[in-house]
Scaffold this motif. Structure first.
Motif, PDB file in Angstrom:
ATOM      1  N   ILE A   1       0.833  -1.207   0.000  1.00  0.00           N
ATOM      2  CA  ILE A   1       0.000   0.000   0.000  1.00  0.00           C
ATOM      3  C   ILE A   1       0.870   1.260   0.000  1.00  0.00           C
ATOM      4  CG2 ILE A   1      -1.688   1.290   1.354  1.00  0.00           C
ATOM      5  CD1 ILE A   1      -2.854  -1.383   2.245  1.00  0.00           C
ATOM      6  N   SER A   2       1.982   1.226   0.711  1.00  0.00           N
ATOM      7  CA  SER A   2       2.903   2.365   0.689  1.00  0.00           C
ATOM      8  C   SER A   2       3.488   2.574  -0.702  1.00  0.00           C
ATOM      9  CB  SER A   2       4.023   2.143   1.704  1.00  0.00           C
ATOM     10  OG  SER A   2       3.494   1.949   3.000  1.00  0.00           O
ATOM     11  N   ALA A   3       3.803   1.489  -1.388  1.00  0.00           N
ATOM     12  CA  ALA A   3       4.292   1.617  -2.768  1.00  0.00           C
ATOM     13  C   ALA A   3       3.213   2.208  -3.677  1.00  0.00           C
ATOM     14  CB  ALA A   3       4.738   0.258  -3.286  1.00  0.00           C
ATOM     15  N   ALA A   4       1.952   1.823  -3.449  1.00  0.00           N
ATOM     16  CA  ALA A   4       0.859   2.411  -4.229  1.00  0.00           C
ATOM     17  C   ALA A   4       0.751   3.918  -3.976  1.00  0.00           C
ATOM     18  CB  ALA A   4      -0.458   1.706  -3.888  1.00  0.00           C
ATOM     19  N   GLY A   5       0.963   4.339  -2.730  1.00  0.00           N
ATOM     20  CA  GLY A   5       0.970   5.771  -2.451  1.00  0.00           C
ATOM     21  C   GLY A   5       2.087   6.508  -3.162  1.00  0.00           C
ATOM     22  N   LEU A   6       3.255   5.887  -3.249  1.00  0.00           N
ATOM     23  CA  LEU A   6       4.353   6.504  -4.007  1.00  0.00           C
ATOM     24  C   LEU A   6       4.020   6.611  -5.488  1.00  0.00           C
ATOM     25  CD1 LEU A   6       7.454   4.808  -2.328  1.00  0.00           C
ATOM     26  CD2 LEU A   6       6.597   7.128  -1.988  1.00  0.00           C
ATOM     27  N   TYR A   7       3.333   5.613  -6.023  1.00  0.00           N
ATOM     28  CA  TYR A   7       2.903   5.698  -7.421  1.00  0.00           C
ATOM     29  C   TYR A   7       1.920   6.833  -7.631  1.00  0.00           C
ATOM     30  CZ  TYR A   7       5.085   1.157  -8.268  1.00  0.00           C
ATOM     31  OH  TYR A   7       5.989   0.147  -8.406  1.00  0.00           O
ATOM     32  N   LEU A   8       1.058   7.068  -6.648  1.00  0.00           N
ATOM     33  CA  LEU A   8       0.124   8.193  -6.757  1.00  0.00           C
ATOM     34  C   LEU A   8       0.863   9.527  -6.760  1.00  0.00           C
ATOM     35  CD1 LEU A   8      -2.891   7.179  -4.471  1.00  0.00           C
ATOM     36  CD2 LEU A   8      -2.851   7.391  -6.969  1.00  0.00           C
ATOM     37  N   LEU A   9       1.925   9.625  -5.975  1.00  0.00           N
ATOM     38  CA  LEU A   9       2.713  10.860  -5.998  1.00  0.00           C
ATOM     39  C   LEU A   9       3.387  11.082  -7.341  1.00  0.00           C
ATOM     40  CD1 LEU A   9       4.438  10.877  -2.479  1.00  0.00           C
ATOM     41  CD2 LEU A   9       2.492  12.242  -3.259  1.00  0.00           C
ATOM     42  N   LEU A  10       3.641  10.011  -8.081  1.00  0.00           N
ATOM     43  CA  LEU A  10       4.255  10.116  -9.400  1.00  0.00           C
ATOM     44  C   LEU A  10       3.226  10.239 -10.517  1.00  0.00           C
ATOM     45  CD1 LEU A  10       7.049   7.406  -8.997  1.00  0.00           C
ATOM     46  CD2 LEU A  10       7.325   9.898  -8.968  1.00  0.00           C
ATOM     47  N   ASN A  11       1.956  10.511 -10.160  1.00  0.00           N
ATOM     48  CA  ASN A  11       0.861  10.650 -11.127  1.00  0.00           C
ATOM     49  C   ASN A  11       0.617   9.379 -11.928  1.00  0.00           C
ATOM     50  OD1 ASN A  11       0.341  13.374 -10.474  1.00  0.00           O
ATOM     51  ND2 ASN A  11       2.017  14.047 -11.794  1.00  0.00           N
ATOM     52  N   ALA A  12       0.937   8.230 -11.339  1.00  0.00           N
ATOM     53  CA  ALA A  12       0.682   6.936 -11.995  1.00  0.00           C
ATOM     54  C   ALA A  12      -0.504   6.284 -11.289  1.00  0.00           C
ATOM     55  CB  ALA A  12       1.922   6.053 -11.947  1.00  0.00           C
ATOM     56  N   ASP A  13      -1.693   6.808 -11.580  1.00  0.00           N
ATOM     57  CA  ASP A  13      -2.878   6.337 -10.869  1.00  0.00           C
ATOM     58  C   ASP A  13      -3.235   4.904 -11.238  1.00  0.00           C
ATOM     59  OD1 ASP A  13      -3.391   7.057 -13.437  1.00  0.00           O
ATOM     60  OD2 ASP A  13      -5.183   8.256 -13.009  1.00  0.00           O
ATOM     61  N   PHE A  14      -3.067   4.545 -12.509  1.00  0.00           N
ATOM     62  CA  PHE A  14      -3.400   3.184 -12.937  1.00  0.00           C
ATOM     63  C   PHE A  14      -2.460   2.159 -12.301  1.00  0.00           C
ATOM     64  CE2 PHE A  14      -2.741  -0.361 -15.919  1.00  0.00           C
ATOM     65  CZ  PHE A  14      -4.029  -0.880 -15.927  1.00  0.00           C
ATOM     66  N   VAL A  15      -1.174   2.486 -12.236  1.00  0.00           N
ATOM     67  CA  VAL A  15      -0.201   1.570 -11.620  1.00  0.00           C
ATOM     68  C   VAL A  15      -0.487   1.436 -10.127  1.00  0.00           C
ATOM     69  CG1 VAL A  15       2.246   1.114 -11.263  1.00  0.00           C
ATOM     70  CG2 VAL A  15       1.490   2.229 -13.353  1.00  0.00           C
ATOM     71  N   ALA A  16      -0.920   2.518  -9.481  1.00  0.00           N
ATOM     72  CA  ALA A  16      -1.251   2.451  -8.051  1.00  0.00           C
ATOM     73  C   ALA A  16      -2.465   1.560  -7.817  1.00  0.00           C
ATOM     74  CB  ALA A  16      -1.514   3.858  -7.527  1.00  0.00           C
ATOM     75  N   MET A  17      -3.501   1.709  -8.636  1.00  0.00           N
ATOM     76  CA  MET A  17      -4.686   0.869  -8.473  1.00  0.00           C
ATOM     77  C   MET A  17      -4.366  -0.600  -8.785  1.00  0.00           C
ATOM     78  SD  MET A  17      -7.041   2.749  -7.294  1.00  0.00           S
ATOM     79  CE  MET A  17      -5.741   3.619  -6.402  1.00  0.00           C
ATOM     80  N   ALA A  18      -3.534  -0.819  -9.804  1.00  0.00           N
ATOM     81  CA  ALA A  18      -3.129  -2.203 -10.108  1.00  0.00           C
ATOM     82  C   ALA A  18      -2.303  -2.793  -8.974  1.00  0.00           C
ATOM     83  CB  ALA A  18      -2.332  -2.233 -11.416  1.00  0.00           C
ATOM     84  N   GLN A  19      -1.481  -1.953  -8.339  1.00  0.00           N
ATOM     85  CA  GLN A  19      -0.704  -2.418  -7.185  1.00  0.00           C
ATOM     86  C   GLN A  19      -1.621  -2.871  -6.056  1.00  0.00           C
ATOM     87  OE1 GLN A  19       2.670  -2.493  -6.764  1.00  0.00           O
ATOM     88  NE2 GLN A  19       2.839  -2.750  -4.560  1.00  0.00           N
TER      89      GLN A  19
END
Length: 205
Positions: free
Chosen positions: A44-62
């Motif tokens: 979940i922390s990695a998904a939050g980092l993806y959100l900070l990088l504007n990678a919303d799809f990668v965060a949801m897939a994570q």
């Protein structure tokens, strides 16, 4: 996400601390169930980092793939095994722990050197991509088409292998042996009672 620079730095620090703490808990805790839950926290922390990088799809897939599927599968496997044996200490376990610590410190030093030596290009203009799903789809079907298809074939082979392993085949020899054993172990009535019940006049003769 269009966040202020200070909010981004604080969010990055909190998420990085959460990820490092969860990762250390996964490695250091002796309880496997707690380690599995902390692994979900690291994902979940990695998904939050993806959100900070504007990678919303990668965060949801994570979250969906790793937290919702892989981590839940790990927890189910741990709980279904239900191993109640006491932990037996391994002789000379300090050698393994020392070797693991040396490898981890070496990897941490290598990654730290790479991070410090890489010239990160920081732009002052906030550029938000129009849609990460479109960009990922274009890369999948143009630049990374061959690895994408190879991964699809690999997953298909793994699925077929799981079906083959889970399927129970009845071999002819084993089936005949099982049938003979079943026939020998079936309860039978005595022949005298059977003959007496079927032909009552036979005993009088």
């Amino acid at each position: 996400m269009n966040l202020a620079e200070g909010v981004q730095i604080v969010s990055f620090g909190l998420l990085a601390a959460m990820m490092l703490g969860a990762a250390l808990g996964v490695v250091l805790l002796s309880n496997v169930v707690y380690s599995a839950f902390l692994l979900a926290g690291a994902f979940i922390s990695a998904a939050g980092l993806y959100l900070l990088l504007n990678a919303d799809f990668v965060a949801m897939a994570q979250v969906l793939v790793y937290v919702g599927a892989v981590n839940v599968l790990i927890i189910f496997a741990i709980m279904l095994v239900n191993k109640r044996e006491d932990f037996t200490p391994v002789p000379q376990a300090w050698i393994r722990k020392s070797a693991t610590a040396v490898v981890c410190v070496g990897l941490f030093g290598l990654l730290s050197t790479m991070v410090l030596a890489t010239p990160w290009a920081i732009s002052t203009e906030a550029t938000v991509p129009s849609g990460s799903i479109v960009v990922i789809g274009k890369h999948f079907f143009t630049d990374f088409l061959l690895p994408f298809e190879l991964a699809s074939v690999l997953l298909l082979m793994a699925l077929i292998g799981a079906i083959v392993l889970a399927r129970r085949e009845f071999l002819p020899d084993l089936e005949e042996a099982n049938l003979q054993q079943t026939m020998l172990t079936l309860p039978e009535r005595p022949r005298e009672l059977t003959s007496a019940g079927t032909n009552p006049g036979s005993q009088s003769k």
